[in-house]
Scaffold this motif. Sequence first.
Motif, PDB file in Angstrom:
ATOM      1  N   THR A   1       8.976   2.952   6.284  1.00 60.02           N
ATOM      2  CA  THR A   1      10.043   3.414   6.979  1.00 60.02           C
ATOM      3  C   THR A   1       9.902   4.772   7.621  1.00 60.02           C
ATOM      4  O   THR A   1       9.865   5.253   8.752  1.00 60.02           O
ATOM      5  N   ALA A   2       9.230   5.708   6.565  1.00 64.25           N
ATOM      6  CA  ALA A   2       9.360   7.041   7.266  1.00 64.25           C
ATOM      7  C   ALA A   2       8.106   7.201   8.054  1.00 64.25           C
ATOM      8  O   ALA A   2       8.224   7.981   8.941  1.00 64.25           O
ATOM      9  N   LEU A   3       6.832   6.483   7.955  1.00 63.78           N
ATOM     10  CA  LEU A   3       6.024   6.563   8.771  1.00 63.78           C
ATOM     11  C   LEU A   3       6.230   6.173  10.044  1.00 63.78           C
ATOM     12  O   LEU A   3       5.754   6.716  11.404  1.00 63.78           O
ATOM     13  N   ARG A   4       7.006   5.097  10.384  1.00 71.08           N
ATOM     14  CA  ARG A   4       7.528   4.552  11.606  1.00 71.08           C
ATOM     15  C   ARG A   4       8.392   5.438  12.242  1.00 71.08           C
ATOM     16  O   ARG A   4       8.260   5.674  13.583  1.00 71.08           O
ATOM     17  N   LEU A   5       9.508   5.484  11.531  1.00 71.48           N
ATOM     18  CA  LEU A   5      10.521   6.750  12.173  1.00 71.48           C
ATOM     19  C   LEU A   5       9.803   8.184  12.607  1.00 71.48           C
ATOM     20  O   LEU A   5       9.990   8.628  13.913  1.00 71.48           O
ATOM     21  N   GLY A   6       8.860   8.598  11.660  1.00 70.29           N
ATOM     22  CA  GLY A   6       8.193   9.641  12.075  1.00 70.29           C
ATOM     23  C   GLY A   6       7.195   9.627  13.285  1.00 70.29           C
ATOM     24  O   GLY A   6       7.234  10.610  14.091  1.00 70.29           O
ATOM     25  N   LEU A   7       6.534   8.507  13.552  1.00 69.73           N
ATOM     26  CA  LEU A   7       5.829   8.325  14.687  1.00 69.73           C
ATOM     27  C   LEU A   7       6.563   8.229  15.919  1.00 69.73           C
ATOM     28  O   LEU A   7       6.388   8.721  16.952  1.00 69.73           O
ATOM     29  N   ALA A   8       7.728   7.267  15.739  1.00 69.91           N
ATOM     30  CA  ALA A   8       8.484   7.189  16.917  1.00 69.91           C
ATOM     31  C   ALA A   8       9.227   8.437  17.260  1.00 69.91           C
ATOM     32  O   ALA A   8       9.269   8.785  18.598  1.00 69.91           O
TER      33      ALA A   8
ATOM     34  N   ALA B   1       0.586  -1.172  -0.029  1.00 70.66           N
ATOM     35  CA  ALA B   1      -0.008   0.036  -0.204  1.00 70.66           C
ATOM     36  C   ALA B   1       0.786   1.241   0.118  1.00 70.66           C
ATOM     37  O   ALA B   1       0.681   2.364  -0.732  1.00 70.66           O
ATOM     38  N   ILE B   2       1.997   1.152   0.758  1.00 74.84           N
ATOM     39  CA  ILE B   2       2.633   2.599   0.703  1.00 74.84           C
ATOM     40  C   ILE B   2       4.096   2.221   0.644  1.00 74.84           C
ATOM     41  O   ILE B   2       4.878   3.352   0.691  1.00 74.84           O
ATOM     42  N   GLY B   3       4.527   1.288   0.147  1.00 72.30           N
ATOM     43  CA  GLY B   3       6.042   1.020  -0.017  1.00 72.30           C
ATOM     44  C   GLY B   3       6.894   0.885   1.302  1.00 72.30           C
ATOM     45  O   GLY B   3       6.576   1.341   2.389  1.00 72.30           O
ATOM     46  N   SER B   4       8.103   0.313   1.066  1.00 75.58           N
ATOM     47  CA  SER B   4       9.080   0.190   2.122  1.00 75.58           C
ATOM     48  C   SER B   4       9.436   1.392   2.701  1.00 75.58           C
ATOM     49  O   SER B   4       9.488   1.513   3.893  1.00 75.58           O
TER      50      SER B   4
ATOM     51  N   ALA C   1       3.883   7.602   3.216  1.00 75.02           N
ATOM     52  CA  ALA C   1       3.818   7.852   4.712  1.00 75.02           C
ATOM     53  C   ALA C   1       2.307   8.952   4.744  1.00 75.02           C
ATOM     54  O   ALA C   1       1.694   8.726   5.685  1.00 75.02           O
ATOM     55  N   VAL C   2       2.262   9.762   3.721  1.00 72.61           N
ATOM     56  CA  VAL C   2       0.929  10.569   3.690  1.00 72.61           C
ATOM     57  C   VAL C   2      -0.268   9.505   3.524  1.00 72.61           C
ATOM     58  O   VAL C   2      -1.184   9.963   4.186  1.00 72.61           O
ATOM     59  N   ALA C   3      -0.120   8.830   2.512  1.00 66.35           N
ATOM     60  CA  ALA C   3      -1.106   7.787   2.220  1.00 66.35           C
ATOM     61  C   ALA C   3      -1.462   6.989   3.623  1.00 66.35           C
ATOM     62  O   ALA C   3      -2.502   6.554   3.936  1.00 66.35           O
ATOM     63  N   GLY C   4      -0.387   6.657   4.344  1.00 73.58           N
ATOM     64  CA  GLY C   4      -0.491   5.861   5.519  1.00 73.58           C
ATOM     65  C   GLY C   4      -1.089   6.570   6.507  1.00 73.58           C
ATOM     66  O   GLY C   4      -2.125   6.068   7.469  1.00 73.58           O
ATOM     67  N   ILE C   5      -0.847   7.916   6.764  1.00 75.65           N
ATOM     68  CA  ILE C   5      -1.606   8.720   7.813  1.00 75.65           C
ATOM     69  C   ILE C   5      -3.018   8.891   7.285  1.00 75.65           C
ATOM     70  O   ILE C   5      -4.063   8.968   8.504  1.00 75.65           O
ATOM     71  N   ALA C   6      -3.423   8.917   5.949  1.00 70.65           N
ATOM     72  CA  ALA C   6      -4.882   9.225   5.812  1.00 70.65           C
ATOM     73  C   ALA C   6      -5.566   8.044   5.744  1.00 70.65           C
ATOM     74  O   ALA C   6      -7.032   8.078   5.968  1.00 70.65           O
ATOM     75  N   GLU C   7      -5.069   6.732   6.059  1.00 71.46           N
ATOM     76  CA  GLU C   7      -5.763   5.560   6.045  1.00 71.46           C
ATOM     77  C   GLU C   7      -5.750   5.071   7.392  1.00 71.46           C
ATOM     78  O   GLU C   7      -4.804   4.605   7.812  1.00 71.46           O
ATOM     79  N   PRO C   8      -6.796   4.862   8.268  1.00 69.65           N
ATOM     80  CA  PRO C   8      -6.630   4.665   9.498  1.00 69.65           C
ATOM     81  C   PRO C   8      -6.322   3.137   9.783  1.00 69.65           C
ATOM     82  O   PRO C   8      -5.365   2.760  10.656  1.00 69.65           O
ATOM     83  N   ARG C   9      -6.601   2.135   8.781  1.00 69.19           N
ATOM     84  CA  ARG C   9      -6.324   0.754   8.975  1.00 69.19           C
ATOM     85  C   ARG C   9      -4.787   1.017   8.663  1.00 69.19           C
ATOM     86  O   ARG C   9      -3.839   0.017   9.370  1.00 69.19           O
ATOM     87  N   LEU C  10      -4.127   1.602   7.793  1.00 68.45           N
ATOM     88  CA  LEU C  10      -2.829   1.476   7.709  1.00 68.45           C
ATOM     89  C   LEU C  10      -1.953   2.171   8.682  1.00 68.45           C
ATOM     90  O   LEU C  10      -1.104   1.577   9.300  1.00 68.45           O
TER      91      LEU C  10
END
Length: 348
Positions: free
Chosen positions: A59-66, A52-55, A215-224
């Motif tokens: 990575t960007a989403l995980r590091l950003g959240l952390a 859905a959001i690529g590797s 990362a933007v797509a992941g933030i916009a989708e609650p499931r992701l």
Amino acid sequence: MTTSSTSSTTATAGVGGGAHAGGVAMTPILFILGSCISLQFGAALATQLFPAIGSWGTTALRLGLAAAVLIVIVRPKVHRFTRQQWLGVAAFGVAVGGMNGAFYASIDRIPLGTAVAIEFLGPLVLSALLSTRRTDLLWVLLALGGVSLFGFESLTGAASLDVLGVIFALVAAVFWALYVLASAHVGRIVPGQDGLAVAMLIGALVVLPLGAPGAVAGIAEPRLLLIALGTALLASVLPYTLELSALRRLPRHVFGIMLSLEPVVALFAGVLLLSQEITPLRVAAAVLVVVASAGVTLTARARPAGEPQPIDEAPGWELPTPTHATLTGEMPILTEDDLREDGDASTR
């Protein structure tokens, strides 16, 4: 992290240790095994985000959240950072981002166990470079022999490997070695967890150019977003808690040997969690890497008194043991002083 004081207190003390095997508490060993399993579940869960959001987006989403969580909790005093501290933290952040991004890019293309085995070359080669013991070089050659079995398997057509995936795993190995050095350096020049919090943010920014759309797509989708949070929990929070508890109870060499089992755990995790293929050559390769890693740990127990130290380190300096959570950049390298301070604080 191993000193005579640690060995004498942890190897004989049964505080919270439960049953013993050969003088070693079983409970902290189970903590490490639990951490291995948790980390692999986290990696397997992360792969569910890749389509859905690529590797890189993962990575960007995980590091950003952390980074966001750490900054809120730690509240780093960046206005007090000196130029030396900023340079150290920046190098640490680049290592965090590069290690995470390359590792996730590799497991998007090659089996999890293969990627972890190749990545282990990073700290193994680093240990050999920082040591004058010939045995360390032999252990590295053994690990290289094990990893070469993956290439032999691919060349013979028994099971093909994505070349780009192997390259990413090798890049991750380099960044893991840099991570060990950068984390230890930042731990000495930046107080508390300020350096880690800022480095996580820098790491997220490093991979953002490649991972921003995902990362933007992941933030916009609650499931992701929920899967990303689950990945952070399994691959970061739980391993951190279990390993910190184990480190307080085990001598470093025991902890290091248990950590050396990671390639085998990753191999079987890939089979059980991701339905990845297992072959005799892959098992043999993982076993050789495990033996090499355990060998480096064992031979490092007694450093010769006259062994040269790195140029910028004080006498008696010893390369700290990286924990599983260093793979995801969520946990700093822990020194002996860190563990003693944590232990003293917990008894107050």
